[in-house]
Design a protein around this motif. Sequence first.
Motif, PDB file in Angstrom:
ATOM      1  N   LEU A   8       2.077   9.563  -5.849  1.00 11.74           N
ATOM      2  CA  LEU A   8       2.596  10.805  -5.489  1.00 11.74           C
ATOM      3  C   LEU A   8       3.609  11.083  -6.448  1.00 11.74           C
ATOM      4  CD1 LEU A   8       3.206  10.466  -1.553  1.00 11.74           C
ATOM      5  CD2 LEU A   8       1.864  12.143  -2.784  1.00 11.74           C
ATOM      6  N   ALA A   9       4.560  10.027  -6.724  1.00 15.07           N
ATOM      7  CA  ALA A   9       5.686  10.238  -7.645  1.00 15.07           C
ATOM      8  C   ALA A   9       5.023  10.789  -9.126  1.00 15.07           C
ATOM      9  CB  ALA A   9       6.265   9.013  -8.049  1.00 15.07           C
TER      10      ALA A   9
ATOM     11  N   THR B 273      -8.145   7.119  -0.077  1.00 13.50           N
ATOM     12  CA  THR B 273      -8.110   8.227   0.872  1.00 13.50           C
ATOM     13  C   THR B 273      -6.758   9.134   0.366  1.00 13.50           C
ATOM     14  OG1 THR B 273      -9.120   7.275   2.647  1.00 13.50           O
ATOM     15  CG2 THR B 273      -8.160   9.155   3.109  1.00 13.50           C
ATOM     16  N   SER B 274      -5.691   8.503   0.255  1.00 16.45           N
ATOM     17  CA  SER B 274      -4.226   9.447  -0.074  1.00 16.45           C
ATOM     18  C   SER B 274      -4.798   9.868  -1.412  1.00 16.45           C
ATOM     19  CB  SER B 274      -3.304   8.379  -0.119  1.00 16.45           C
ATOM     20  OG  SER B 274      -3.041   7.791   1.177  1.00 16.45           O
ATOM     21  N   LEU B 275      -5.114   9.173  -2.436  1.00 14.66           N
ATOM     22  CA  LEU B 275      -5.157   9.843  -3.634  1.00 14.66           C
ATOM     23  C   LEU B 275      -6.299  11.041  -3.782  1.00 14.66           C
ATOM     24  CD1 LEU B 275      -4.978   9.642  -6.878  1.00 14.66           C
ATOM     25  CD2 LEU B 275      -6.977   7.905  -6.700  1.00 14.66           C
ATOM     26  N   ALA B 276      -7.244  10.777  -2.813  1.00 16.28           N
ATOM     27  CA  ALA B 276      -8.387  11.785  -2.726  1.00 16.28           C
ATOM     28  C   ALA B 276      -7.548  13.379  -2.242  1.00 16.28           C
ATOM     29  CB  ALA B 276      -9.473  11.696  -1.961  1.00 16.28           C
ATOM     30  N   LEU B 277      -6.708  12.958  -1.127  1.00 14.36           N
ATOM     31  CA  LEU B 277      -6.035  14.166  -0.521  1.00 14.36           C
ATOM     32  C   LEU B 277      -4.771  14.725  -1.594  1.00 14.36           C
ATOM     33  CD1 LEU B 277      -5.447  12.421   3.114  1.00 14.36           C
ATOM     34  CD2 LEU B 277      -6.992  14.454   2.428  1.00 14.36           C
ATOM     35  N   MET B 278      -4.152  13.832  -2.147  1.00 13.78           N
ATOM     36  CA  MET B 278      -3.123  14.495  -2.945  1.00 13.78           C
ATOM     37  C   MET B 278      -3.512  15.169  -4.377  1.00 13.78           C
ATOM     38  SD  MET B 278      -1.235  11.154  -4.767  1.00 13.78           S
ATOM     39  CE  MET B 278      -1.259  10.129  -3.535  1.00 13.78           C
ATOM     40  N   LEU B 279      -4.869  14.865  -4.740  1.00  9.92           N
ATOM     41  CA  LEU B 279      -5.402  15.494  -5.917  1.00  9.92           C
ATOM     42  C   LEU B 279      -6.080  16.917  -5.230  1.00  9.92           C
ATOM     43  CD1 LEU B 279      -6.600  12.874  -8.047  1.00  9.92           C
ATOM     44  CD2 LEU B 279      -4.571  13.904  -8.288  1.00  9.92           C
ATOM     45  N   GLY B 280      -6.928  16.495  -4.179  1.00 15.45           N
ATOM     46  CA  GLY B 280      -7.391  17.497  -3.490  1.00 15.45           C
ATOM     47  C   GLY B 280      -8.242  18.476  -4.249  1.00 15.45           C
TER      48      GLY B 280
ATOM     49  N   SER C  73       0.774  -1.349   0.089  1.00 12.26           N
ATOM     50  CA  SER C  73       0.126   0.041   0.133  1.00 12.26           C
ATOM     51  C   SER C  73       0.606   1.009   0.050  1.00 12.26           C
ATOM     52  CB  SER C  73      -0.823   0.116   1.220  1.00 12.26           C
ATOM     53  OG  SER C  73      -1.971  -0.981   1.294  1.00 12.26           O
ATOM     54  N   PHE C  74       1.957   1.158   0.944  1.00 14.03           N
ATOM     55  CA  PHE C  74       2.950   2.492   0.833  1.00 14.03           C
ATOM     56  C   PHE C  74       3.558   2.622  -0.494  1.00 14.03           C
ATOM     57  CE2 PHE C  74       3.822   1.301   5.357  1.00 14.03           C
ATOM     58  CZ  PHE C  74       2.606   2.180   5.796  1.00 14.03           C
ATOM     59  N   ALA C  75       3.803   1.548  -1.228  1.00 13.83           N
ATOM     60  CA  ALA C  75       4.631   1.577  -2.578  1.00 13.83           C
ATOM     61  C   ALA C  75       3.498   2.100  -3.635  1.00 13.83           C
ATOM     62  CB  ALA C  75       5.061   0.250  -3.182  1.00 13.83           C
ATOM     63  N   LEU C  76       2.245   1.513  -3.407  1.00 13.30           N
ATOM     64  CA  LEU C  76       1.485   2.190  -4.522  1.00 13.30           C
ATOM     65  C   LEU C  76       0.823   3.805  -4.312  1.00 13.30           C
ATOM     66  CD1 LEU C  76      -0.841   1.906  -6.552  1.00 13.30           C
ATOM     67  CD2 LEU C  76      -2.343   0.883  -4.753  1.00 13.30           C
ATOM     68  N   VAL C  77       0.942   4.214  -2.958  1.00 13.90           N
ATOM     69  CA  VAL C  77       0.738   5.659  -2.679  1.00 13.90           C
ATOM     70  C   VAL C  77       1.950   6.518  -3.219  1.00 13.90           C
ATOM     71  CG1 VAL C  77       0.545   7.195  -0.985  1.00 13.90           C
ATOM     72  CG2 VAL C  77      -1.248   5.248  -0.982  1.00 13.90           C
TER      73      VAL C  77
ATOM     74  N   ALA D   8     -12.085  10.262   8.792  1.00 19.45           N
ATOM     75  CA  ALA D   8     -11.015  10.695   9.767  1.00 19.45           C
ATOM     76  C   ALA D   8     -10.163  11.714   8.974  1.00 19.45           C
ATOM     77  CB  ALA D   8     -10.056   9.565  10.006  1.00 19.45           C
ATOM     78  N   HIS D   9     -10.035  11.811   7.438  1.00 21.91           N
ATOM     79  CA  HIS D   9      -9.394  12.771   6.914  1.00 21.91           C
ATOM     80  C   HIS D   9     -10.328  13.757   6.040  1.00 21.91           C
ATOM     81  CE1 HIS D   9      -6.569   9.602   7.611  1.00 21.91           C
ATOM     82  NE2 HIS D   9      -5.544  10.346   7.562  1.00 21.91           N
ATOM     83  N   GLY D  10     -11.501  13.479   6.205  1.00 16.40           N
ATOM     84  CA  GLY D  10     -12.392  14.738   5.599  1.00 16.40           C
ATOM     85  C   GLY D  10     -12.548  14.530   4.045  1.00 16.40           C
TER      86      GLY D  10
END
Length: 240
Positions: A15-16, A41-48, A7-11, A75-77
């Motif tokens: 990010l890259a 969640t990470s994808l939604a946050l990084m595109l924002g 999961s970390f590698a995919l995120v 939790a991350h809105g």
Amino acid sequence: MNQCDDSFALVDALLADRTNLLEHRPTLCMEVGCGSGYVITSLALMLGQEAYGAYYIATDINPHAVRVTSETLQAHGVYADLITTEIASGLEKRLEGLVDVMVVNPPYVPTPEDEVGREGIASAWAGGENGRSVIDKILPIADKLMSDRGWLYMVTLTANNPSEICLQMREKGYASRIVVQRSTEEESLHVIKFWRDFDSQPVGNEMGTVNKIVPAGVIESLLSQVPGLSFWRYGNSNSR
């Protein structure tokens, strides 16, 4: 390989590729097998806010994973629609050709075939012979759901024979590249990005034909018509 490493590698791969993703201006982003919800969640946050209007959807066959994902989103809105189903069962016709970004961290660990799809946590990693049982089911569905400008990010292990996966997708008309590679003493993990290759076709746009537009409310209307699926909405819709 630690089960969190993938999961970390995919995120990290997302990010890259974030600058490209923002320029891509995706309308519909989808995760198949959302697990803890960390990736969607990470994808939604990084595109924002820079990807204003992007719509997020995630599926998982495990109801517990869907509940955990809902908590992660809250939790991350951020906002996504969550559906309890296998891969995209019941959604193929309604989402055909609409997904601009698909992210998949599939069950990829080589196991006996009878462990694939079992109830419980083992279903998160049991991939059958060569770890390819679930991957080989996902690829044709991804091909059907992705738009002409769709991008697929998928986690694989060396044991899955990623070169063969790339060749299989090449035959469907996709180019590919490794975005992130991680190695341990036991195994090597790759995050591969696939996209439709229009270089050999006379098109007026380097990304292929113009993306189908998904009007506001259409996805919600379509999903509400799907029988037998748990359709849950989570997160703050104002944060989309």
